[in-house]
Write a protein that holds these residues in place. Structure first.
Motif, PDB file in Angstrom:
ATOM      1  N   VAL A  92      -4.015   1.118  10.866  1.00  0.00           N
ATOM      2  CA  VAL A  92      -3.224  -0.064  10.523  1.00  0.00           C
ATOM      3  C   VAL A  92      -2.098   0.420   9.620  1.00  0.00           C
ATOM      4  CG1 VAL A  92      -3.185  -2.310   9.409  1.00  0.00           C
ATOM      5  CG2 VAL A  92      -5.205  -1.600  10.721  1.00  0.00           C
ATOM      6  N   TYR A  93      -0.883   0.078   9.974  1.00  0.00           N
ATOM      7  CA  TYR A  93       0.298   0.510   9.222  1.00  0.00           C
ATOM      8  C   TYR A  93       0.783  -0.651   8.361  1.00  0.00           C
ATOM      9  CZ  TYR A  93       0.601   4.901  11.714  1.00  0.00           C
ATOM     10  OH  TYR A  93       0.342   6.164  12.205  1.00  0.00           O
ATOM     11  N   TYR A  94       0.995  -0.349   7.072  1.00  0.00           N
ATOM     12  CA  TYR A  94       1.413  -1.346   6.108  1.00  0.00           C
ATOM     13  C   TYR A  94       2.790  -1.007   5.552  1.00  0.00           C
ATOM     14  CZ  TYR A  94      -3.523  -2.707   5.993  1.00  0.00           C
ATOM     15  OH  TYR A  94      -4.781  -3.124   6.320  1.00  0.00           O
ATOM     16  N   CYS A  95       3.610  -2.021   5.412  1.00  0.00           N
ATOM     17  CA  CYS A  95       4.899  -1.897   4.728  1.00  0.00           C
ATOM     18  C   CYS A  95       4.691  -2.280   3.264  1.00  0.00           C
ATOM     19  CB  CYS A  95       5.891  -2.840   5.393  1.00  0.00           C
ATOM     20  SG  CYS A  95       7.531  -2.854   4.666  1.00  0.00           S
ATOM     21  N   ALA A  96       5.398  -1.601   2.381  1.00  0.00           N
ATOM     22  CA  ALA A  96       5.241  -1.866   0.953  1.00  0.00           C
ATOM     23  C   ALA A  96       6.576  -1.716   0.235  1.00  0.00           C
ATOM     24  CB  ALA A  96       4.207  -0.916   0.354  1.00  0.00           C
ATOM     25  N   ALA A  97       6.690  -2.395  -0.901  1.00  0.00           N
ATOM     26  CA  ALA A  97       7.878  -2.273  -1.746  1.00  0.00           C
ATOM     27  C   ALA A  97       7.436  -2.083  -3.191  1.00  0.00           C
ATOM     28  CB  ALA A  97       8.756  -3.517  -1.624  1.00  0.00           C
ATOM     29  N   ASP A  98       8.184  -1.269  -3.916  1.00  0.00           N
ATOM     30  CA  ASP A  98       7.803  -1.035  -5.317  1.00  0.00           C
ATOM     31  C   ASP A  98       8.448  -2.087  -6.210  1.00  0.00           C
ATOM     32  OD1 ASP A  98      10.044   1.729  -6.298  1.00  0.00           O
ATOM     33  OD2 ASP A  98      10.470  -0.294  -5.595  1.00  0.00           O
ATOM     34  N   THR A  99       8.394  -1.853  -7.512  1.00  0.00           N
ATOM     35  CA  THR A  99       8.914  -2.836  -8.461  1.00  0.00           C
ATOM     36  C   THR A  99      10.433  -2.792  -8.574  1.00  0.00           C
ATOM     37  OG1 THR A  99       8.740  -1.302 -10.306  1.00  0.00           O
ATOM     38  CG2 THR A  99       6.800  -2.654  -9.806  1.00  0.00           C
ATOM     39  N   GLY A 100      11.059  -1.752  -8.026  1.00  0.00           N
ATOM     40  CA  GLY A 100      12.502  -1.630  -8.163  1.00  0.00           C
ATOM     41  C   GLY A 100      12.930  -1.034  -9.486  1.00  0.00           C
ATOM     42  N   MET A 101      11.965  -0.517 -10.254  1.00  0.00           N
ATOM     43  CA  MET A 101      12.281  -0.007 -11.590  1.00  0.00           C
ATOM     44  C   MET A 101      12.265   1.521 -11.668  1.00  0.00           C
ATOM     45  SD  MET A 101      10.113  -2.728 -13.872  1.00  0.00           S
ATOM     46  CE  MET A 101      10.694  -1.987 -15.394  1.00  0.00           C
ATOM     47  N   PHE A 102      11.951   2.183 -10.548  1.00  0.00           N
ATOM     48  CA  PHE A 102      11.812   3.625 -10.577  1.00  0.00           C
ATOM     49  C   PHE A 102      12.970   4.302  -9.858  1.00  0.00           C
ATOM     50  CE2 PHE A 102       7.723   3.142 -12.303  1.00  0.00           C
ATOM     51  CZ  PHE A 102       7.046   2.174 -11.582  1.00  0.00           C
ATOM     52  N   PRO A 111       2.720   2.297  -7.633  1.00  0.00           N
ATOM     53  CA  PRO A 111       4.018   1.659  -7.895  1.00  0.00           C
ATOM     54  C   PRO A 111       4.399   0.568  -6.886  1.00  0.00           C
ATOM     55  CG  PRO A 111       4.185   4.043  -8.011  1.00  0.00           C
ATOM     56  CD  PRO A 111       2.860   3.728  -7.410  1.00  0.00           C
ATOM     57  N   TYR A 112       3.692   0.508  -5.780  1.00  0.00           N
ATOM     58  CA  TYR A 112       4.042  -0.464  -4.736  1.00  0.00           C
ATOM     59  C   TYR A 112       3.232  -1.739  -4.957  1.00  0.00           C
ATOM     60  CZ  TYR A 112       6.244   3.588  -2.675  1.00  0.00           C
ATOM     61  OH  TYR A 112       7.040   4.684  -2.479  1.00  0.00           O
ATOM     62  N   ILE A 113       3.942  -2.815  -5.268  1.00  0.00           N
ATOM     63  CA  ILE A 113       3.243  -4.041  -5.643  1.00  0.00           C
ATOM     64  C   ILE A 113       3.358  -5.128  -4.582  1.00  0.00           C
ATOM     65  CG2 ILE A 113       3.503  -3.575  -8.106  1.00  0.00           C
ATOM     66  CD1 ILE A 113       5.785  -5.641  -8.119  1.00  0.00           C
ATOM     67  N   TYR A 114       4.241  -4.944  -3.625  1.00  0.00           N
ATOM     68  CA  TYR A 114       4.385  -5.911  -2.537  1.00  0.00           C
ATOM     69  C   TYR A 114       3.918  -5.248  -1.245  1.00  0.00           C
ATOM     70  CZ  TYR A 114       7.430  -8.149  -5.946  1.00  0.00           C
ATOM     71  OH  TYR A 114       7.934  -8.708  -7.084  1.00  0.00           O
ATOM     72  N   TRP A 115       3.098  -5.976  -0.489  1.00  0.00           N
ATOM     73  CA  TRP A 115       2.518  -5.416   0.731  1.00  0.00           C
ATOM     74  C   TRP A 115       2.600  -6.431   1.866  1.00  0.00           C
ATOM     75  CZ3 TRP A 115       0.582  -0.438   1.100  1.00  0.00           C
ATOM     76  CH2 TRP A 115       0.469   0.253  -0.109  1.00  0.00           C
ATOM     77  N   GLY A 116       2.804  -5.907   3.066  1.00  0.00           N
ATOM     78  CA  GLY A 116       2.727  -6.742   4.247  1.00  0.00           C
ATOM     79  C   GLY A 116       1.289  -6.868   4.719  1.00  0.00           C
ATOM     80  N   GLN A 117       1.104  -7.582   5.812  1.00  0.00           N
ATOM     81  CA  GLN A 117      -0.243  -7.847   6.320  1.00  0.00           C
ATOM     82  C   GLN A 117      -0.774  -6.715   7.189  1.00  0.00           C
ATOM     83  OE1 GLN A 117       2.489  -8.958   7.693  1.00  0.00           O
ATOM     84  NE2 GLN A 117       2.230  -8.668   9.900  1.00  0.00           N
ATOM     85  N   GLY A 118       0.089  -5.812   7.610  1.00  0.00           N
ATOM     86  CA  GLY A 118      -0.322  -4.673   8.421  1.00  0.00           C
ATOM     87  C   GLY A 118      -0.143  -4.922   9.913  1.00  0.00           C
ATOM     88  N   THR A 119       0.067  -3.835  10.636  1.00  0.00           N
ATOM     89  CA  THR A 119       0.168  -3.901  12.093  1.00  0.00           C
ATOM     90  C   THR A 119      -0.599  -2.723  12.686  1.00  0.00           C
ATOM     91  OG1 THR A 119       1.716  -4.087  13.968  1.00  0.00           O
ATOM     92  CG2 THR A 119       2.374  -2.613  12.186  1.00  0.00           C
ATOM     93  N   GLN A 120      -1.384  -2.994  13.718  1.00  0.00           N
ATOM     94  CA  GLN A 120      -2.261  -1.970  14.292  1.00  0.00           C
ATOM     95  C   GLN A 120      -1.483  -1.067  15.245  1.00  0.00           C
ATOM     96  OE1 GLN A 120      -5.786  -1.393  13.881  1.00  0.00           O
ATOM     97  NE2 GLN A 120      -5.282   0.459  15.049  1.00  0.00           N
ATOM     98  N   VAL A 121      -1.679   0.230  15.068  1.00  0.00           N
ATOM     99  CA  VAL A 121      -1.152   1.230  15.992  1.00  0.00           C
ATOM    100  C   VAL A 121      -2.335   2.017  16.544  1.00  0.00           C
ATOM    101  CG1 VAL A 121       0.224   3.335  16.226  1.00  0.00           C
ATOM    102  CG2 VAL A 121       1.077   1.422  14.850  1.00  0.00           C
ATOM    103  N   THR A 122      -2.463   2.033  17.853  1.00  0.00           N
ATOM    104  CA  THR A 122      -3.546   2.768  18.500  1.00  0.00           C
ATOM    105  C   THR A 122      -2.948   3.773  19.485  1.00  0.00           C
ATOM    106  OG1 THR A 122      -5.020   0.856  18.323  1.00  0.00           O
ATOM    107  CG2 THR A 122      -5.653   2.594  19.869  1.00  0.00           C
ATOM    108  N   VAL A 123      -3.315   5.041  19.313  1.00  0.00           N
ATOM    109  CA  VAL A 123      -2.815   6.104  20.177  1.00  0.00           C
ATOM    110  C   VAL A 123      -3.991   6.635  20.995  1.00  0.00           C
ATOM    111  CG1 VAL A 123      -1.575   8.289  20.304  1.00  0.00           C
ATOM    112  CG2 VAL A 123      -1.095   6.681  18.444  1.00  0.00           C
TER     113      VAL A 123
END
Length: 125
Positions: A92-102, A111-123
């Motif tokens: 499951v691949y997740y997108c994330a964003a940090d606080t913008g302070m670094f 440092p990553y405080i915002y997260w998406g719900q995830g998307t499944q990748v199957t190979v």
């Protein structure tokens, strides 16, 4: 508050390609943020994949995906183009964003405080 919504996952054969997207929105979202992709396979820890500074476009990759994956950003969306996919990229691949302070790009989750719900990748092999 920042909202992140991933899309683009799916099933692909080994050697194939996929493009993941992460749409970022929210009143506080700005060019100061670092955006990242993490992934989590069943029974394993969530691991860093790639990250990009929204301002300037500096990037960083994990050794396991370097040369195969490319992260980019454009107009509020972060992309992860995955090529030469292997069965071990299944997660499951997740997108994330940090606080913008670094200034730097971090490869740990802290440092990553915002997260998406995830998307499944199957190979498949």
């Amino acid at each position: 508050q920042v909202q992140l919504v991933e899309s683009g996952g799916g099933l692909v054969q080994a050697g194939g390609s996929l493009r993941l997207s992460c749409a970022a929105s929210g009143r506080t979202f700005s060019s100061r943020y670092t955006m990242a992709w993490f992934r989590q396979a069943p029974g394993k820890e969530r691991e860093f994949v790639a990250a990009i500074k929204w301002s300037g476009g500096s990037t960083r990759y994990s050794d396991s995906v370097k040369g195969r994956f490319t992260i980019s950003r454009d107009n509020g969306t972060v992309y992860l183009v995955m090529s030469s996919l292997k069965p071990e990229d299944t997660a499951v691949y997740y997108c994330a964003a940090d606080t913008g302070m670094f200034q730097g790009i971090f490869t740990t989750r802290g440092p990553y405080i915002y997260w998406g719900q995830g998307t499944q990748v199957t190979v498949s092999s």
